[in-house]
Design a protein around this motif. Structure first.
Motif, mmCIF file in Angstrom:
data_model
loop_
_atom_site.group_PDB
_atom_site.id
_atom_site.type_symbol
_atom_site.label_atom_id
_atom_site.label_comp_id
_atom_site.label_asym_id
_atom_site.label_seq_id
_atom_site.Cartn_x
_atom_site.Cartn_y
_atom_site.Cartn_z
ATOM 1 N N MET A 284 0.898 -1.325 -0.027
ATOM 2 C CA MET A 284 0.074 -0.076 0.058
ATOM 3 C C MET A 284 0.864 1.273 0.176
ATOM 4 O O MET A 284 0.207 2.276 -0.498
ATOM 5 C CB MET A 284 -0.813 0.047 1.445
ATOM 6 N N SER A 285 2.074 1.123 0.409
ATOM 7 C CA SER A 285 2.703 2.230 0.678
ATOM 8 C C SER A 285 3.472 2.924 -0.580
ATOM 9 O O SER A 285 3.489 4.129 -0.903
ATOM 10 C CB SER A 285 4.108 2.171 1.627
ATOM 11 N N ARG A 286 3.916 1.869 -1.567
ATOM 12 C CA ARG A 286 4.339 2.112 -2.677
ATOM 13 C C ARG A 286 5.534 3.317 -2.804
ATOM 14 O O ARG A 286 5.797 4.041 -3.593
ATOM 15 C CB ARG A 286 3.392 2.880 -3.620
ATOM 16 N N GLN A 287 6.276 2.870 -1.623
ATOM 17 C CA GLN A 287 7.285 3.768 -1.461
ATOM 18 C C GLN A 287 8.869 2.774 -1.703
ATOM 19 O O GLN A 287 8.615 1.743 -0.865
ATOM 20 C CB GLN A 287 7.528 4.451 0.086
ATOM 21 N N LYS A 288 9.789 3.379 -2.235
ATOM 22 C CA LYS A 288 10.905 2.311 -2.331
ATOM 23 C C LYS A 288 11.641 1.813 -1.247
ATOM 24 O O LYS A 288 12.038 0.598 -1.062
ATOM 25 C CB LYS A 288 12.104 3.082 -3.171
ATOM 26 N N ASP A 289 11.963 2.816 -0.159
ATOM 27 C CA ASP A 289 12.465 2.546 1.037
ATOM 28 C C ASP A 289 11.733 1.451 1.714
ATOM 29 O O ASP A 289 12.127 0.464 2.410
ATOM 30 C CB ASP A 289 12.605 3.686 1.917
ATOM 31 N N ALA B 36 10.968 -3.793 3.697
ATOM 32 C CA ALA B 36 9.951 -5.427 3.905
ATOM 33 C C ALA B 36 10.650 -6.658 3.242
ATOM 34 O O ALA B 36 10.331 -7.508 4.033
ATOM 35 C CB ALA B 36 8.540 -5.018 2.989
ATOM 36 N N ALA B 37 11.243 -6.560 2.218
ATOM 37 C CA ALA B 37 12.026 -7.607 1.641
ATOM 38 C C ALA B 37 13.088 -7.914 2.767
ATOM 39 O O ALA B 37 13.309 -9.152 2.905
ATOM 40 C CB ALA B 37 12.510 -7.188 0.240
#
Length: 206
Positions: free
Chosen positions: A9-14, A19-20
């Motif tokens: 949901m965030s759609r932020q690279k960081d 998360a990964a």
């Protein structure tokens, strides 16, 4: 699941990268969904160096835990693709290409063994063993294939010598399914050496 949902949901690279990184601490080897999310999040985060490293770790795990060189090869090839996205001349590409070549050669030797071209396998195994760097191909797997080929063409004395080297490098080889038990039984019969001594050679050196 909450972390996967939040990252999505965030759609932020960081956030994708965080998360990964977290998901790598889970049992991704036995959970395809976790593995897929790791790859997806690193890709969306454009963290291709981290993705390449994950693929490399995955390749080594396939070999160390499952002796699956086919899956390991695919993972290494994916790692190389990831690095190319950063730079076609990435410093780690040479090491990866060396690993890919080594795994390919080992798989080709397995194919030759299935075709009963054991002389070719023996020469190929000795060539691989002579190389300074063999990662991720395991030394004990190369020795196991060499021993099987030597026994198959009745090079029993040579097989005993190779088995000694295997025992020194991997004392618990008989518990790792490196060599088929029936071949060791044949080697024992042909050489007159007690089977238990051969099979348990890690605990009872030849």
């Amino acid at each position: 699941e909450k972390i996967v949902f939040f990252a999505g949901m965030s759609r932020q690279k960081d956030i994708y990268i965080m998360a990964a990184n977290y998901l790598q601490a889970l049992d991704w080897q036995n959970d395809p969904k976790v593995l897929k999310n790791i790859v997806t999040f690193y890709t969306k985060g454009q963290a291709y160096d981290l993705l390449a490293n994950f693929y490399a770790v995955s390749a080594q795990a396939e070999i160390d835990d499952f002796r699956d060189y086919v899956k390991a090869l695919k993972a290494l090839q994916e790692a190389a693709k990831s690095l190319v996205k950063i730079s076609p001349n990435h410093s780690a590409l040479e090491t990866l290409q060396h690993s890919i070549l080594g795994v390919k050669q080992f798989l080709e030797l397995h194919d030759s063994a299935e075709r009963h071209d054991f002389n070719l396998v023996i020469g190929g195994c000795k060539h691989l063993l002579s190389q300074k760097e063999q990662a991720p191909t395991r030394h004990c797997d190369i020795l196991g294939l060499l021993i099987e080929s030597q026994i198959s063409i009745k090079q029993y004395a040579e097989a005993l010598v190779t088995l000694r080297e295997l025992t020194q490098r991997q004392p618990d080889w008989s518990n790792r399914e490196i060599i088929d038990r029936s071949l060791i039984e044949k080697l024992a019969h042909e050489t007159g050496v007690d089977f238990n001594q051969l099979w348990n050679s890690g605990r009872n050196p030849l």
